[in-house]
Design a protein around this motif. Structure first.
Motif, PDB file in Angstrom:
ATOM      1  N   HIS A  37       0.828  -1.217   0.000  1.00 12.37           N
ATOM      2  CA  HIS A  37       0.000   0.000   0.000  1.00 12.37           C
ATOM      3  C   HIS A  37       0.855   1.257   0.000  1.00 12.37           C
ATOM      4  N   ARG A  38       1.848   1.299   0.872  1.00 14.96           N
ATOM      5  CA  ARG A  38       2.705   2.496   0.944  1.00 14.96           C
ATOM      6  C   ARG A  38       3.494   2.690  -0.346  1.00 14.96           C
ATOM      7  N   PHE A  39       3.988   1.580  -0.918  1.00  8.62           N
ATOM      8  CA  PHE A  39       4.741   1.680  -2.163  1.00  8.62           C
ATOM      9  C   PHE A  39       3.860   2.216  -3.288  1.00  8.62           C
ATOM     10  N   CYS A  40       2.676   1.643  -3.450  1.00  8.14           N
ATOM     11  CA  CYS A  40       1.784   2.057  -4.533  1.00  8.14           C
ATOM     12  C   CYS A  40       1.283   3.477  -4.334  1.00  8.14           C
ATOM     13  N   ASP A  41       1.032   3.847  -3.085  1.00 10.30           N
ATOM     14  CA  ASP A  41       0.516   5.180  -2.789  1.00 10.30           C
ATOM     15  C   ASP A  41       1.521   6.271  -3.123  1.00 10.30           C
ATOM     16  N   THR A  42       2.813   5.956  -2.981  1.00  6.45           N
ATOM     17  CA  THR A  42       3.848   6.970  -3.204  1.00  6.45           C
ATOM     18  C   THR A  42       4.507   6.876  -4.579  1.00  6.45           C
ATOM     19  N   ARG A  43       4.488   5.690  -5.190  1.00  7.30           N
ATOM     20  CA  ARG A  43       5.237   5.498  -6.437  1.00  7.30           C
ATOM     21  C   ARG A  43       4.361   5.418  -7.688  1.00  7.30           C
ATOM     22  N   VAL A  44       3.161   4.885  -7.563  1.00  2.00           N
ATOM     23  CA  VAL A  44       2.316   4.711  -8.747  1.00  2.00           C
ATOM     24  C   VAL A  44       1.435   5.941  -8.909  1.00  2.00           C
ATOM     25  N   ARG A  45       1.943   6.877  -9.686  1.00  2.00           N
ATOM     26  CA  ARG A  45       1.242   8.145  -9.886  1.00  2.00           C
ATOM     27  C   ARG A  45       1.405   8.611 -11.327  1.00  2.00           C
ATOM     28  N   GLY A  46       0.713   9.700 -11.660  1.00  4.42           N
ATOM     29  CA  GLY A  46       0.878  10.310 -12.967  1.00  4.42           C
ATOM     30  C   GLY A  46       0.571   9.368 -14.107  1.00  4.42           C
ATOM     31  N   GLY A  47       1.531   9.296 -15.041  1.00  8.41           N
ATOM     32  CA  GLY A  47       1.342   8.460 -16.214  1.00  8.41           C
ATOM     33  C   GLY A  47       1.205   6.992 -15.888  1.00  8.41           C
ATOM     34  N   ASP A 180      -3.899   0.858  -5.811  1.00 10.08           N
ATOM     35  CA  ASP A 180      -4.208   1.011  -4.392  1.00 10.08           C
ATOM     36  C   ASP A 180      -5.711   1.021  -4.137  1.00 10.08           C
ATOM     37  N   GLU A 181      -6.435   0.318  -4.982  1.00  9.71           N
ATOM     38  CA  GLU A 181      -7.877   0.209  -4.817  1.00  9.71           C
ATOM     39  C   GLU A 181      -8.267  -1.017  -3.996  1.00  9.71           C
ATOM     40  N   HIS A 182      -7.327  -1.947  -3.839  1.00  6.32           N
ATOM     41  CA  HIS A 182      -7.545  -3.139  -3.022  1.00  6.32           C
ATOM     42  C   HIS A 182      -6.254  -3.528  -2.335  1.00  6.32           C
ATOM     43  N   TRP A 183      -6.382  -4.106  -1.134  1.00  5.75           N
ATOM     44  CA  TRP A 183      -5.232  -4.695  -0.476  1.00  5.75           C
ATOM     45  C   TRP A 183      -4.760  -5.903  -1.282  1.00  5.75           C
ATOM     46  N   LEU A 184      -3.485  -6.207  -1.156  1.00  8.21           N
ATOM     47  CA  LEU A 184      -2.934  -7.357  -1.856  1.00  8.21           C
ATOM     48  C   LEU A 184      -3.673  -8.636  -1.489  1.00  8.21           C
ATOM     49  N   THR A 185      -4.008  -8.820  -0.220  1.00  2.49           N
ATOM     50  CA  THR A 185      -4.696 -10.043   0.195  1.00  2.49           C
ATOM     51  C   THR A 185      -6.118 -10.119  -0.363  1.00  2.49           C
ATOM     52  N   ASP A 186      -6.768  -8.972  -0.553  1.00  3.08           N
ATOM     53  CA  ASP A 186      -8.080  -8.974  -1.213  1.00  3.08           C
ATOM     54  C   ASP A 186      -7.972  -9.631  -2.581  1.00  3.08           C
TER      55      ASP A 186
END
Length: 224
Positions: A37-47, A180-186
């Motif tokens: 979650h923290r990785f995706c929230d901070t790294r997966v942005r923009g394009g 970041d729309e779902h937890w990995l375990t979901d």
């Protein structure tokens, strides 16, 4: 049904049980949820986020209905001059919806974009219904496409249709996690369940075939 198929079923059940137990006891996979979650929230942005969102649409029921299921069903009905092409999709959508509601009600869970991971509160993140849509509803859309354009059956074989649905299901799960729309375990739970549901649809194909169309399929579905 061969041993290989039963082996996949057993593996899927084990994965679902392990993931669910881990979520309930706050185990290592649930801790990994926060890392992802923290990785995706901070790294997966923009394009990158724009690209990821393209693939999340494969699991959006409204998008699939608007641009694939409803138009193809209407064309199929017009071609068959019967409501038969609507029967299987309607039943599949209904049963899938009931399954998703039932599963999500067992362990209510908040979504990662809320930056909280709370069980037994308002939320229906677990498991990922959108990932299941990527497997099941995409398969339904492909079958409807064959109903509308039967000539496609000559090159888009039964195995190919199944494999496309498998790929879209896994792509949907990966995209939902990255967005970041779902937890990995979901998603892990649904990545185990999705192929099982798809296998059930494939196994039922000989019995549901007359409900789709009059013309026989050129090939039988392979065992998974």
């Amino acid at each position: 049904m061969g041993r290989r198929t039963w082996g996949w079923y057993v593996l899927a059940v084990v994965v679902m049980a392990v993931v669910t137990a881990d979520v309930l006891v706050d185990g290592p996979l649930r801790h990994l949820d926060w890392t992802v979650h923290r990785f995706c929230d901070t790294r997966v942005r923009g394009g990158w986020m724009s690209v990821v969102h393209v693939f999340t649409q494969l699991g959006q029921r409204g998008v699939l209905a608007k641009y694939a299921l409803v138009p193809l069903a209407i064309l199929g009905i017009a071609r068959a001059r019967s409501l038969r092409p609507l029967l299987v999709p309607a039943v599949v959508v209904l049963l899938l919806s009931l399954l998703q509601v039932g599963l999500k009600s067992v362990i209510p869970r908040t979504y990662p974009f809320s930056d909280t991971d709370i069980l037994w509160k308002h939320g229906d993140a677990y498991p990922s219904g959108h990932t299941l849509n990527g497997f099941v509803l995409v398969w339904v859309a492909i079958e409807l496409l064959i109903v509308v354009v039967p000539v496609l059956d000559r090159w888009l074989t039964a195995r190919g249709r199944r494999d496309v649905a498998l790929v879209t299901g896994f792509l949907t799960g990966a995209a939902l996690t990255l967005a970041d729309e779902h937890w990995l375990t979901d998603v892990l739970f649904s990545l185990a369940l999705g192929p099982v549901l798809l296998t059930g649809l494939v196994a039922a194909e000989p019995f549901t075939r007359p409900l789709w169309r009059d013309e026989p399929y050129r090939g039988r579905y392979p065992r998974i």
